[in-house]
Motif scaffolding. Structure first.
Motif, PDB file in Angstrom:
ATOM      1  N   ALA A  18      21.656  10.649  23.514  1.00  9.29           N
ATOM      2  CA  ALA A  18      21.170  11.026  22.083  1.00  9.29           C
ATOM      3  C   ALA A  18      21.503   9.840  21.404  1.00  9.29           C
ATOM      4  CB  ALA A  18      21.662  12.314  21.571  1.00  9.29           C
ATOM      5  N   PHE A  19      20.655   9.334  20.376  1.00  8.50           N
ATOM      6  CA  PHE A  19      21.002   8.184  19.698  1.00  8.50           C
ATOM      7  C   PHE A  19      21.064   8.690  18.379  1.00  8.50           C
ATOM      8  CE2 PHE A  19      19.394   4.512  17.117  1.00  8.50           C
ATOM      9  CZ  PHE A  19      20.169   3.330  17.375  1.00  8.50           C
ATOM     10  N   GLU A  20      22.281   8.599  17.650  1.00 12.65           N
ATOM     11  CA  GLU A  20      22.404   8.914  16.240  1.00 12.65           C
ATOM     12  C   GLU A  20      22.595   7.797  15.049  1.00 12.65           C
ATOM     13  OE1 GLU A  20      24.988  12.049  13.935  1.00 12.65           O
ATOM     14  OE2 GLU A  20      25.107  12.389  15.986  1.00 12.65           O
ATOM     15  N   ALA A  49       6.055   5.582  15.420  1.00 18.08           N
ATOM     16  CA  ALA A  49       6.572   6.368  14.627  1.00 18.08           C
ATOM     17  C   ALA A  49       7.577   7.535  15.325  1.00 18.08           C
ATOM     18  CB  ALA A  49       5.271   7.393  13.753  1.00 18.08           C
ATOM     19  N   LEU A  50       8.497   7.835  14.489  1.00 23.89           N
ATOM     20  CA  LEU A  50       9.564   8.883  15.039  1.00 23.89           C
ATOM     21  C   LEU A  50       8.942  10.452  14.867  1.00 23.89           C
ATOM     22  CD1 LEU A  50      12.946   7.326  13.991  1.00 23.89           C
ATOM     23  CD2 LEU A  50      11.760   7.123  16.140  1.00 23.89           C
ATOM     24  N   ALA A  51       9.539  11.291  15.348  1.00 23.20           N
ATOM     25  CA  ALA A  51       8.931  12.792  15.201  1.00 23.20           C
ATOM     26  C   ALA A  51       9.340  13.353  13.853  1.00 23.20           C
ATOM     27  CB  ALA A  51       9.888  13.676  16.162  1.00 23.20           C
ATOM     28  N   SER A  54      12.473  10.580   8.953  1.00 23.77           N
ATOM     29  CA  SER A  54      14.116   9.972   8.335  1.00 23.77           C
ATOM     30  C   SER A  54      14.004   8.569   8.146  1.00 23.77           C
ATOM     31  CB  SER A  54      14.813  10.511   9.429  1.00 23.77           C
ATOM     32  OG  SER A  54      14.639  10.115  10.968  1.00 23.77           O
ATOM     33  N   TYR A  55      13.235   7.701   9.154  1.00 22.79           N
ATOM     34  CA  TYR A  55      13.143   6.283   9.119  1.00 22.79           C
ATOM     35  C   TYR A  55      12.386   5.923   8.160  1.00 22.79           C
ATOM     36  CZ  TYR A  55      12.771   1.397  10.419  1.00 22.79           C
ATOM     37  OH  TYR A  55      12.428   0.042  10.552  1.00 22.79           O
ATOM     38  N   SER A  56      10.850   6.233   8.231  1.00 24.13           N
ATOM     39  CA  SER A  56       9.888   5.958   7.465  1.00 24.13           C
ATOM     40  C   SER A  56       8.993   7.130   7.027  1.00 24.13           C
ATOM     41  CB  SER A  56       8.999   5.070   8.162  1.00 24.13           C
ATOM     42  OG  SER A  56       8.343   5.410   9.170  1.00 24.13           O
ATOM     43  N   ALA A 160      26.743  -6.472  19.314  1.00 25.65           N
ATOM     44  CA  ALA A 160      26.666  -5.268  19.372  1.00 25.65           C
ATOM     45  C   ALA A 160      26.460  -4.766  18.092  1.00 25.65           C
ATOM     46  CB  ALA A 160      27.891  -4.317  20.034  1.00 25.65           C
ATOM     47  N   LYS A 161      25.255  -3.964  17.620  1.00 30.76           N
ATOM     48  CA  LYS A 161      24.921  -3.360  16.206  1.00 30.76           C
ATOM     49  C   LYS A 161      25.700  -2.186  16.268  1.00 30.76           C
ATOM     50  CE  LYS A 161      20.551  -1.781  14.362  1.00 30.76           C
ATOM     51  NZ  LYS A 161      19.246  -2.131  13.995  1.00 30.76           N
ATOM     52  N   ILE A 162      26.517  -1.702  15.323  1.00 31.44           N
ATOM     53  CA  ILE A 162      26.929  -0.082  15.152  1.00 31.44           C
ATOM     54  C   ILE A 162      26.391   0.429  14.159  1.00 31.44           C
ATOM     55  CG2 ILE A 162      29.182   0.705  14.949  1.00 31.44           C
ATOM     56  CD1 ILE A 162      30.128  -1.987  16.037  1.00 31.44           C
ATOM     57  N   LYS A 163      26.043   1.550  14.129  1.00 27.06           N
ATOM     58  CA  LYS A 163      25.566   2.576  13.084  1.00 27.06           C
ATOM     59  C   LYS A 163      26.515   2.964  12.167  1.00 27.06           C
ATOM     60  CE  LYS A 163      21.141   2.565  14.118  1.00 27.06           C
ATOM     61  NZ  LYS A 163      19.864   2.246  13.194  1.00 27.06           N
ATOM     62  N   ILE A 164      26.460   3.054  11.077  1.00 26.15           N
ATOM     63  CA  ILE A 164      27.499   3.631  10.196  1.00 26.15           C
ATOM     64  C   ILE A 164      26.902   4.411   9.133  1.00 26.15           C
ATOM     65  CG2 ILE A 164      29.069   1.323  10.356  1.00 26.15           C
ATOM     66  CD1 ILE A 164      28.154   0.488   7.319  1.00 26.15           C
ATOM     67  N   ALA A 189      23.482   0.522   8.333  1.00 25.45           N
ATOM     68  CA  ALA A 189      23.527   1.874   7.359  1.00 25.45           C
ATOM     69  C   ALA A 189      22.432   2.605   7.237  1.00 25.45           C
ATOM     70  CB  ALA A 189      24.205   1.568   6.293  1.00 25.45           C
ATOM     71  N   ASN A 190      21.010   2.092   7.629  1.00 23.52           N
ATOM     72  CA  ASN A 190      19.990   2.766   7.610  1.00 23.52           C
ATOM     73  C   ASN A 190      19.963   3.549   6.061  1.00 23.52           C
ATOM     74  OD1 ASN A 190      20.438   3.076  10.833  1.00 23.52           O
ATOM     75  ND2 ASN A 190      18.168   2.955  10.026  1.00 23.52           N
ATOM     76  N   SER A 191      20.193   2.619   5.141  1.00 23.03           N
ATOM     77  CA  SER A 191      20.119   3.297   3.642  1.00 23.03           C
ATOM     78  C   SER A 191      20.954   4.318   3.225  1.00 23.03           C
ATOM     79  CB  SER A 191      18.759   3.805   3.524  1.00 23.03           C
ATOM     80  OG  SER A 191      17.828   2.465   3.687  1.00 23.03           O
ATOM     81  N   ILE A 212      24.976  -7.224   7.711  1.00 21.36           N
ATOM     82  CA  ILE A 212      24.911  -5.842   7.434  1.00 21.36           C
ATOM     83  C   ILE A 212      23.433  -5.434   7.220  1.00 21.36           C
ATOM     84  CG2 ILE A 212      25.781  -6.506   4.845  1.00 21.36           C
ATOM     85  CD1 ILE A 212      26.231  -2.855   6.690  1.00 21.36           C
ATOM     86  N   GLU A 213      23.092  -4.411   7.998  1.00 15.82           N
ATOM     87  CA  GLU A 213      21.695  -4.216   7.919  1.00 15.82           C
ATOM     88  C   GLU A 213      21.085  -2.996   7.057  1.00 15.82           C
ATOM     89  OE1 GLU A 213      19.974  -3.984  11.873  1.00 15.82           O
ATOM     90  OE2 GLU A 213      18.099  -2.762  11.409  1.00 15.82           O
ATOM     91  N   GLN A 214      20.469  -3.074   6.244  1.00 12.52           N
ATOM     92  CA  GLN A 214      19.817  -2.282   5.265  1.00 12.52           C
ATOM     93  C   GLN A 214      21.082  -1.117   4.747  1.00 12.52           C
ATOM     94  OE1 GLN A 214      16.338  -2.199   4.936  1.00 12.52           O
ATOM     95  NE2 GLN A 214      16.759  -0.807   3.071  1.00 12.52           N
ATOM     96  N   LEU A 237      17.454  -6.964   5.978  1.00  9.47           N
ATOM     97  CA  LEU A 237      16.921  -5.831   5.697  1.00  9.47           C
ATOM     98  C   LEU A 237      15.849  -5.380   6.963  1.00  9.47           C
ATOM     99  CD1 LEU A 237      15.640  -6.654   1.887  1.00  9.47           C
ATOM    100  CD2 LEU A 237      17.335  -5.290   2.711  1.00  9.47           C
ATOM    101  N   ASP A 238      15.881  -4.100   6.732  1.00 11.31           N
ATOM    102  CA  ASP A 238      15.067  -3.330   7.939  1.00 11.31           C
ATOM    103  C   ASP A 238      13.880  -2.546   7.220  1.00 11.31           C
ATOM    104  OD1 ASP A 238      13.856  -1.838   9.837  1.00 11.31           O
ATOM    105  OD2 ASP A 238      15.743  -1.153  10.780  1.00 11.31           O
ATOM    106  N   GLU A 239      14.319  -1.438   6.713  1.00 10.63           N
ATOM    107  CA  GLU A 239      13.133  -0.376   6.224  1.00 10.63           C
ATOM    108  C   GLU A 239      12.631  -0.858   4.919  1.00 10.63           C
ATOM    109  OE1 GLU A 239      16.093   0.437   7.420  1.00 10.63           O
ATOM    110  OE2 GLU A 239      16.661   2.715   7.635  1.00 10.63           O
ATOM    111  N   GLY A 289      13.529  -6.165  15.652  1.00 13.70           N
ATOM    112  CA  GLY A 289      14.095  -4.899  15.920  1.00 13.70           C
ATOM    113  C   GLY A 289      13.862  -3.935  16.854  1.00 13.70           C
ATOM    114  N   GLY A 290      14.137  -2.774  17.121  1.00  8.19           N
ATOM    115  CA  GLY A 290      13.502  -1.707  18.112  1.00  8.19           C
ATOM    116  C   GLY A 290      13.573  -0.475  17.370  1.00  8.19           C
ATOM    117  N   MET A 291      12.573   0.230  17.952  1.00  5.55           N
ATOM    118  CA  MET A 291      12.413   1.856  17.538  1.00  5.55           C
ATOM    119  C   MET A 291      12.552   2.570  18.992  1.00  5.55           C
ATOM    120  SD  MET A 291      12.067   2.002  14.441  1.00  5.55           S
ATOM    121  CE  MET A 291      11.060   3.589  14.088  1.00  5.55           C
ATOM    122  N   LEU A 292      13.464   2.308  19.772  1.00  8.23           N
ATOM    123  CA  LEU A 292      13.687   3.104  21.067  1.00  8.23           C
ATOM    124  C   LEU A 292      12.369   3.222  21.729  1.00  8.23           C
ATOM    125  CD1 LEU A 292      15.679   6.001  19.408  1.00  8.23           C
ATOM    126  CD2 LEU A 292      16.640   4.013  20.462  1.00  8.23           C
TER     127      LEU A 292
END
Ligand code: OSB
Ligand code: MG
Length: 368
Positions: A18-20, A49-51, A54-56, A160-164, A189-191, A212-214, A237-239, A289-292
């Motif tokens: 799982a990717f969180e 697009a994701l299910a 949350s991202y867009s 390595a990019k680490i989600k925070i 940080a995904n906003s 530091i991303e977004q 910037l990403d989103e 960037g990537g979207m899995l």
């Protein structure tokens, strides 16, 4: 080339792990694949697009709706040889860039195959191997995170990019930095923050992150500009960036010093190339960037990442980082931190159509 037929399919692909991120988690990826048929050739695209939104704003279901009701009916039967004008009839559509991008990118693949050149070459690629990094999701414990990073670095990833998220940031990143003193690290940080968190971001400077991303909301160009003025770490910037126009605004305000280009997010390769050119003209680096993605979307990303301004490692990881078995052959691998850009025509990988058909949970076909 006249588009004789389009097929859109959804297949489920289960991530090995799982990717969180701060926005939520994904384990079972709903992958939307698009195929355009013309003159005995096929062009493939993947809608990223994701299910959930949350991202867009877009989701798998909004993309399915907009593709089947509005985009594909206009495109099927259309005669065009040029990806730059192929989508002219859908310019009236507001937003839904991931849906639009999947068709544009499938058309790029189709025309590259028709010309017998690789997608990379057709896009103006200049590198036959590109540096790659890995995006590491939030983990329940620091030990799990450190273990995951250790494994990825052993596989050769160059950063390595680490989600925070709030509560899992500076302290966690400090541990990572302590364990891996010389490694290129960054955080995404995904906003999840606002300018009220400025003191935390000032502390981040001491960790010598690549970027530091977004950190803030996608529409907070001013907040990002204020933050960038106050910290040494570069903002990516990403989103926030859905178009070249957004990139112009971000550069004008000083909201970032690099951009993670995802062709799906910005509506395809034409817009991606515009952003790449804008940044290059300012001497600023970009990265992919990537979207899995499945191997199909990955092949598209890799072709884009071969353009000369993509000088930082992308979130383009090996197939096995995501899937037990990918839907392309050969699977994508990493060799000394680099990934080979396919040189065969189009996206340049064999697509396992039999497996895709076996996995398909819904399908629509539009005929001219
Ligand atoms: O924010 O970059 C992101 C995945 C899905 C949605 C958004 C993001 C991501 C990633 C994973 O970070 C990148 C990848 O390895 O595909
Ligand atoms: Mg991101």
């Amino acid at each position: 080339m006249k588009i004789e037929r389009a097929v859109i399919r959804e297949i489920p692909l289960r991530l090995r792990e799982a990717f969180e991120s701060s926005g939520g988690g994904v384990q079972d990826k709903r992958v939307l694949l698009l195929t355009l048929f013309s003159e005995g050739l096929e062009g493939w695209g993947e809608c990223v697009a994701l299910a959930d939104p949350s991202y867009s704003d877009e989701t798998v279901d909004t993309a399915w709706h907009v593709l089947t009701e509005f985009i594909l009916p206009t495109v099927v039967g259309r005669e065009s040889a040029d990806p730059a004008d192929f989508l002219e009839p859908v310019h009236w559509i507001r937003g839904h860039r991931m849906a639009v991008a999947s068709v544009e990118m499938a058309f790029w693949d189709l025309t590259a195959r028709a010309e017998g050149v690789s997608l990379s070459k057709k896009l103006g690629g200049a590198q036959d191997m590109v540096p790659v990094g890995v995006s590491v999701g939030l983990k329940d414990t620091d030990e799990a995170l450190l273990g995951a990073i250790t494994d990825y670095l052993e596989e050769g990833y160059l950063r390595a990019k680490i989600k925070i998220k709030p509560g899992r940031d500076i302290e966690m990143l400090s541990l990572v930095r302590e364990r891996f003193p010389g490694v290129a690290l960054m955080a995404d940080a995904n906003s999840a923050y606002t300018l009220a968190d400025l003191p935390r971001f000032k502390d981040l400077d001491g960790l010598h992150l690549e970027m530091i991303e977004q950190p803030f909301a996608r529409d907070d160009f001013l907040g990002h500009a204020n933050l960038q003025r106050e910290i040494g770490t570069r903002i990516c910037l990403d989103e926030s960036i859905s178009s070249a126009q957004d990139a112009v605004l971000a550069l004008e305000l000083g909201s970032c010093r690099t951009i993670n280009i995802k062709p799906g997010r910005v509506g395809g390769f034409e817009e991606s190339r515009r952003i790449h050119e804008l940044m290059r003209a300012k001497g600023l680096p970009v990265w992919c960037g990537g979207m899995l993605e499945s191997g199909i979307g990955r092949a598209h990303n890799l072709a884009l990442a071969s353009l000369p301004g993509f000088t930082l490692p992308g979130d383009i990881s090996a197939s096995r980082r995501y899937w037990e078995k990918d839907i392309v052959a050969p699977e994508f691998e990493i060799i000394d931190g680099l990934m080979v850009v396919p040189s065969a025509p189009g996206i340049g990988v064999e697509i396992d159509v039999g497996r895709i058909e076996a996995l398909t949970v819904r399908q629509a076909t539009l005929v001219a």
